[in-house]
Design a protein around this motif. Structure first.
Motif, PDB file in Angstrom:
ATOM      1  N   GLU A   6       1.291  -1.287   0.094  1.00 44.32           N
ATOM      2  CA  GLU A   6       0.135   0.250  -0.281  1.00 44.32           C
ATOM      3  C   GLU A   6       0.650   0.734   0.188  1.00 44.32           C
ATOM      4  O   GLU A   6       0.803   2.286  -0.577  1.00 44.32           O
ATOM      5  CB  GLU A   6      -0.904   0.177   1.173  1.00 44.32           C
ATOM      6  CG  GLU A   6      -2.178  -0.673   1.096  1.00 44.32           C
ATOM      7  CD  GLU A   6      -3.402  -0.809   0.298  1.00 44.32           C
ATOM      8  OE1 GLU A   6      -3.400   0.769   0.082  1.00 44.32           O
ATOM      9  OE2 GLU A   6      -4.101  -1.593  -1.378  1.00 44.32           O
ATOM     10  N   ILE A   7       2.168   1.189   0.941  1.00 43.11           N
ATOM     11  CA  ILE A   7       3.036   2.289   1.126  1.00 43.11           C
ATOM     12  C   ILE A   7       2.988   2.823  -0.488  1.00 43.11           C
ATOM     13  O   ILE A   7       3.667   3.509  -0.534  1.00 43.11           O
ATOM     14  CB  ILE A   7       3.686   2.666   1.738  1.00 43.11           C
ATOM     15  CG1 ILE A   7       3.151   2.153   3.338  1.00 43.11           C
ATOM     16  CG2 ILE A   7       5.702   3.040   2.147  1.00 43.11           C
ATOM     17  CD1 ILE A   7       4.511   1.628   4.424  1.00 43.11           C
ATOM     18  N   ILE A   8       3.882   1.798  -1.834  1.00 39.45           N
ATOM     19  CA  ILE A   8       4.536   1.711  -1.854  1.00 39.45           C
ATOM     20  C   ILE A   8       3.380   3.017  -3.609  1.00 39.45           C
ATOM     21  O   ILE A   8       3.688   3.609  -4.143  1.00 39.45           O
ATOM     22  CB  ILE A   8       5.400   0.526  -2.647  1.00 39.45           C
ATOM     23  CG1 ILE A   8       6.257   0.618  -1.930  1.00 39.45           C
ATOM     24  CG2 ILE A   8       6.388   1.363  -4.366  1.00 39.45           C
ATOM     25  CD1 ILE A   8       7.438   1.382  -1.273  1.00 39.45           C
ATOM     26  N   SER A  17       2.075  12.115  -0.799  1.00 30.78           N
ATOM     27  CA  SER A  17       2.943  12.384   0.875  1.00 30.78           C
ATOM     28  C   SER A  17       3.058  11.331   1.705  1.00 30.78           C
ATOM     29  O   SER A  17       2.284   9.950   1.979  1.00 30.78           O
ATOM     30  CB  SER A  17       3.098  13.558   1.206  1.00 30.78           C
ATOM     31  OG  SER A  17       2.200  13.830   1.973  1.00 30.78           O
ATOM     32  N   GLN A  18       4.495  11.369   2.418  1.00 32.41           N
ATOM     33  CA  GLN A  18       4.709  10.362   3.003  1.00 32.41           C
ATOM     34  C   GLN A  18       3.613  10.458   4.464  1.00 32.41           C
ATOM     35  O   GLN A  18       3.674   9.624   5.034  1.00 32.41           O
ATOM     36  CB  GLN A  18       5.737  10.339   3.569  1.00 32.41           C
ATOM     37  CG  GLN A  18       7.438   9.979   2.966  1.00 32.41           C
ATOM     38  CD  GLN A  18       8.227  10.045   3.393  1.00 32.41           C
ATOM     39  OE1 GLN A  18       8.492  10.335   4.778  1.00 32.41           O
ATOM     40  NE2 GLN A  18       9.959   9.956   2.364  1.00 32.41           N
ATOM     41  N   SER A  22       0.712   8.090   5.887  1.00 40.00           N
ATOM     42  CA  SER A  22       1.338   8.070   7.038  1.00 40.00           C
ATOM     43  C   SER A  22       0.200   8.255   8.070  1.00 40.00           C
ATOM     44  O   SER A  22      -0.856   6.869   8.435  1.00 40.00           O
ATOM     45  CB  SER A  22       2.353   8.685   8.400  1.00 40.00           C
ATOM     46  OG  SER A  22       1.705   8.381   9.553  1.00 40.00           O
ATOM     47  N   ASN A  23      -1.092   9.202   7.478  1.00 38.87           N
ATOM     48  CA  ASN A  23      -2.347   9.345   8.254  1.00 38.87           C
ATOM     49  C   ASN A  23      -3.570   8.520   8.041  1.00 38.87           C
ATOM     50  O   ASN A  23      -4.076   8.028   8.526  1.00 38.87           O
ATOM     51  CB  ASN A  23      -3.205  10.880   7.790  1.00 38.87           C
ATOM     52  CG  ASN A  23      -1.772  12.003   7.880  1.00 38.87           C
ATOM     53  OD1 ASN A  23      -1.359  11.357   9.370  1.00 38.87           O
ATOM     54  ND2 ASN A  23      -2.096  13.010   8.293  1.00 38.87           N
ATOM     55  N   VAL A  32       6.504   4.478   7.450  1.00 38.97           N
ATOM     56  CA  VAL A  32       6.790   4.347   5.435  1.00 38.97           C
ATOM     57  C   VAL A  32       7.258   5.636   4.963  1.00 38.97           C
ATOM     58  O   VAL A  32       8.229   4.508   4.079  1.00 38.97           O
ATOM     59  CB  VAL A  32       5.528   5.599   5.393  1.00 38.97           C
ATOM     60  CG1 VAL A  32       5.273   6.187   3.994  1.00 38.97           C
ATOM     61  CG2 VAL A  32       3.640   5.451   6.085  1.00 38.97           C
ATOM     62  N   LYS A  33       8.172   6.122   5.993  1.00 37.98           N
ATOM     63  CA  LYS A  33       9.550   6.108   5.002  1.00 37.98           C
ATOM     64  C   LYS A  33      11.157   5.062   4.841  1.00 37.98           C
ATOM     65  O   LYS A  33      11.425   5.605   4.093  1.00 37.98           O
ATOM     66  CB  LYS A  33      10.879   7.201   5.921  1.00 37.98           C
ATOM     67  CG  LYS A  33      11.947   7.815   5.461  1.00 37.98           C
ATOM     68  CD  LYS A  33      12.317   8.867   6.383  1.00 37.98           C
ATOM     69  CE  LYS A  33      14.222   9.718   5.910  1.00 37.98           C
ATOM     70  NZ  LYS A  33      14.485  10.304   7.039  1.00 37.98           N
ATOM     71  N   LYS A  34      10.737   4.140   5.832  1.00 38.95           N
ATOM     72  CA  LYS A  34      11.928   2.910   5.697  1.00 38.95           C
ATOM     73  C   LYS A  34      11.430   2.264   4.428  1.00 38.95           C
ATOM     74  O   LYS A  34      12.187   1.908   3.636  1.00 38.95           O
ATOM     75  CB  LYS A  34      11.376   2.303   6.647  1.00 38.95           C
ATOM     76  CG  LYS A  34      12.579   1.178   6.722  1.00 38.95           C
ATOM     77  CD  LYS A  34      12.054  -0.365   7.976  1.00 38.95           C
ATOM     78  CE  LYS A  34      11.225  -0.609   7.902  1.00 38.95           C
ATOM     79  NZ  LYS A  34      10.820  -2.082   8.503  1.00 38.95           N
ATOM     80  N   TYR A  35      10.267   2.113   3.803  1.00 38.81           N
ATOM     81  CA  TYR A  35       9.507   0.725   2.932  1.00 38.81           C
ATOM     82  C   TYR A  35      10.111   2.347   1.405  1.00 38.81           C
ATOM     83  O   TYR A  35      10.578   1.413   0.491  1.00 38.81           O
ATOM     84  CB  TYR A  35       8.604   0.925   2.552  1.00 38.81           C
ATOM     85  CG  TYR A  35       7.820  -0.412   4.694  1.00 38.81           C
ATOM     86  CD1 TYR A  35       9.069  -1.476   3.798  1.00 38.81           C
ATOM     87  CD2 TYR A  35       7.185  -0.347   4.407  1.00 38.81           C
ATOM     88  CE1 TYR A  35       8.530  -2.497   4.748  1.00 38.81           C
ATOM     89  CE2 TYR A  35       6.809  -1.592   5.909  1.00 38.81           C
ATOM     90  CZ  TYR A  35       7.845  -2.307   6.062  1.00 38.81           C
ATOM     91  OH  TYR A  35       7.743  -3.220   6.481  1.00 38.81           O
ATOM     92  N   ILE A  36      10.085   3.710   1.675  1.00 39.12           N
ATOM     93  CA  ILE A  36      10.039   4.263   0.108  1.00 39.12           C
ATOM     94  C   ILE A  36      11.229   4.214   0.009  1.00 39.12           C
ATOM     95  O   ILE A  36      12.290   3.913  -1.240  1.00 39.12           O
ATOM     96  CB  ILE A  36       9.742   5.582   0.313  1.00 39.12           C
ATOM     97  CG1 ILE A  36       8.039   5.430   0.637  1.00 39.12           C
ATOM     98  CG2 ILE A  36       9.950   7.058  -1.163  1.00 39.12           C
ATOM     99  CD1 ILE A  36       7.396   6.715   1.209  1.00 39.12           C
TER     100      ILE A  36
END
Length: 508
Positions: A6-8, A17-18, A22-23, A32-36
């Motif tokens: 879902e994040i990607i 945006s990140q 997140s929200n 979110v930042k780790k997977y991106i």
């Protein structure tokens, strides 16, 4: 993995945006930042974006456990486990290998101390500490009918009795259906102990099982008559005939054929004496064992969810009603020697001194010896399993001491009672004749050593200057008079009371 996808998708295909991702997903912005970041590092390999995305989204996320701290296995918990492992090592050095604490016992002790920790965590730490893998064995589960099979076996234990390391034997019964257990401690694996423990077990359960299972123990197997056939001993035949059960012997070196009791011996030994192995006397050890067995029989079992007592209640009706108790003893006839003792198994047991030179009948049991003369019981002694011991009662020699008072101070008879020896040395040194008269008085009036000790303590705490035989007799006599029945009124006592009342009226 769903969150990773879902994040990607939301970042590269929807352009969010990140913060928005997140929200929307309700997760941390750091996640979110780790997977991106991981996906962007894959793009640097030079492969097409769609190929990198397909490979990245189909791979489950991985986590590194190296930097994660141990939440439950703190340093304090490790120290407690290490102390228990050290205790196991000391027992191993003392020869108590069969009484070592297992991992499940260590986990139970930690829980009893209020330490909340998982069993797997304890096992992994001990495995890491010991640096070895324990081989596992496979077992085949059997089905049993209530009241059908009961298994018996011996197990060796080593206990500190009154500070001395003593090798003892544990007799264990286990019902195959209910897993109900019974155990008792004996000095030896002899015929008397074998028979007595069967009598005690059948008396406790109130019935008899159809089949008893044994291994190739010497008290049950008289001899081998073939590769698979064994001849039972006379003791086992006597038990069979009285209680009317059948028996079965296991094959050699096949403990799994009686797996219930094989496991029970090890289980009872650990649960009873893995934690406590020091007792003041033999009776205290047996009491501790009985209390432990009662607790184990009232504990829920993993496979059935019921206690052994609950399952045993179901099979009580299937048991054959037990007959009267079988009397188990050996009887021999011995001559009383010049020391007023009889000799049995290198040990000497005293009788009354007037029986010197005569024959007495001796009933031998696993814990006691009963001695008879002319069908009258003349002595009862606790059986000694040591070598060359003198089991003496001073009351048996009082008539001889009255004629030979100087033989008292250095006699084995006086030394056999620690209290009487201290009483003589403290208050009656040099007054052997008076001390002997006191003991004869106590024997005549059936005054126990406990009662004598109570009176002596009472007199020594009073302001008297010296303790004498007459003072002790006076107090003992007063105590006896207080226990006498009240006088029955007679004509003389009635007339005397009437005259005293008339005289009192005249004086007033």
């Amino acid at each position: 993995m769903y969150t990773k996808q879902e994040i990607i998708i939301k970042s590269y295909r929807e352009g969010k945006s990140q913060r928005a991702i997140s929200n929307e997903l309700g997760i941390s912005r750091k996640t979110v930042k780790k997977y991106i970041t991981q996906f962007e590092s894959g793009l640097q390999s030079g492969l097409p974006c769609e190929e990198v995305m397909a490979q990245f989204l189909s791979t489950p996320p991985s986590y590194s456990k190296e930097k994660r701290g141990r939440l439950k296995l703190t340093l304090e918990v490790q120290q407690v486990i290490d102390a228990l492992l050290l205790s196991n090592e000391k027992k191993r050095q003392q020869g108590l290998r069969k009484q070592l604490l297992k991992k499940c016992d260590i986990h139970s002790l930690l829980q009893e101390q209020g330490i909340i920790i998982g069993y797997t965590t304890v096992c992994n730490y001990i495995k890491e500490k010991q640096g070895k893998k324990v081989p596992k064995e496979a077992f085949i589960r059997q089905a049993y009918t209530p009241g059908d099979v009961c298994e018996f076996d011996w197990g060796e234990i080593k206990l500190y009795i009154d500070g001395k390391l003593t090798r003892l034997q544990l007799a264990v019964f286990t019902a195959a259906y209910s897993n109900y257990r019974f155990a008792a401690i004996y000095q030896r694996q002899d015929t008397l102990a074998f028979m007595e423990t069967h009598v005690a077990f059948f008396a406790q359960v109130g019935g008899v099982y159809k089949e008893m299972v044994y291994d190739n123990m010497r008290v049950a197997v008289a001899k081998f008559v073939g590769p698979y056939q064994k001849e039972p001993t006379q003791a086992l035949l006597q038990l069979r005939g009285h209680y009317q059960f059948s028996h079965r012997f296991c094959n050699s070196y096949r403990g799994n054929e009686k797996g219930h009791v094989e496991r029970s011996v090890e289980y009872i030994r650990r649960k009873s004496f893995g934690v406590k192995s020091s007792f003041t006397n033999f009776k205290e050890a047996n009491t501790w064992l009985s209390n432990t067995i009662a607790r184990l029989n009232n504990t829920k079992q993993q496979l059935t969810g019921k206690t052994a007592n609950e399952l045993f209640d179901q099979e009580k009706n299937a048991l054959k009603v037990a007959p009267i108790r079988l009397r188990c003893f050996e009887q021999i006839q011995l001559r009383v020697d010049k020391y007023a003792t009889v000799s049995y198994k290198t040990n000497r047991y005293s009788v009354a001194d007037h029986l010197v030179g005569r024959f007495v009948d001796v009933k031998i049991m696993s814990h006691e010896l009963w001695l008879y003369h002319d069908n009258q019981k003349v002595a009862i002694h606790k059986r000694s399993y040591h070598k060359h011991q003198w089991v003496i009662k001073i009351d048996h020699y009082l008539d001889t001491f009255k004629r030979k008072p100087r033989a008292l101070p250095g006699s084995i008879a006086l030394a056999s009672s620690e209290y009487l020896k201290q009483l003589y040395r403290t208050h009656f040194t040099g007054e052997a004749r008076g001390f002997i008269d006191l003991l004869i008085y106590c024997r005549a009036h059936k005054i126990t050593h406990e009662k004598l000790e109570q009176v002596v303590n009472q007199l020594t705490q009073s302001p008297i200057k010296k303790l004498t035989v007459e003072k002790i007799k006076a107090v003992l006599g007063n105590k006896q008079e207080q226990q006498d029945e009240p006088l029955v009124p007679t004509q003389i006592t009635t007339m005397a009371q009437s005259q005293l009342q008339q005289l009192s009226a005249l004086l007033n």
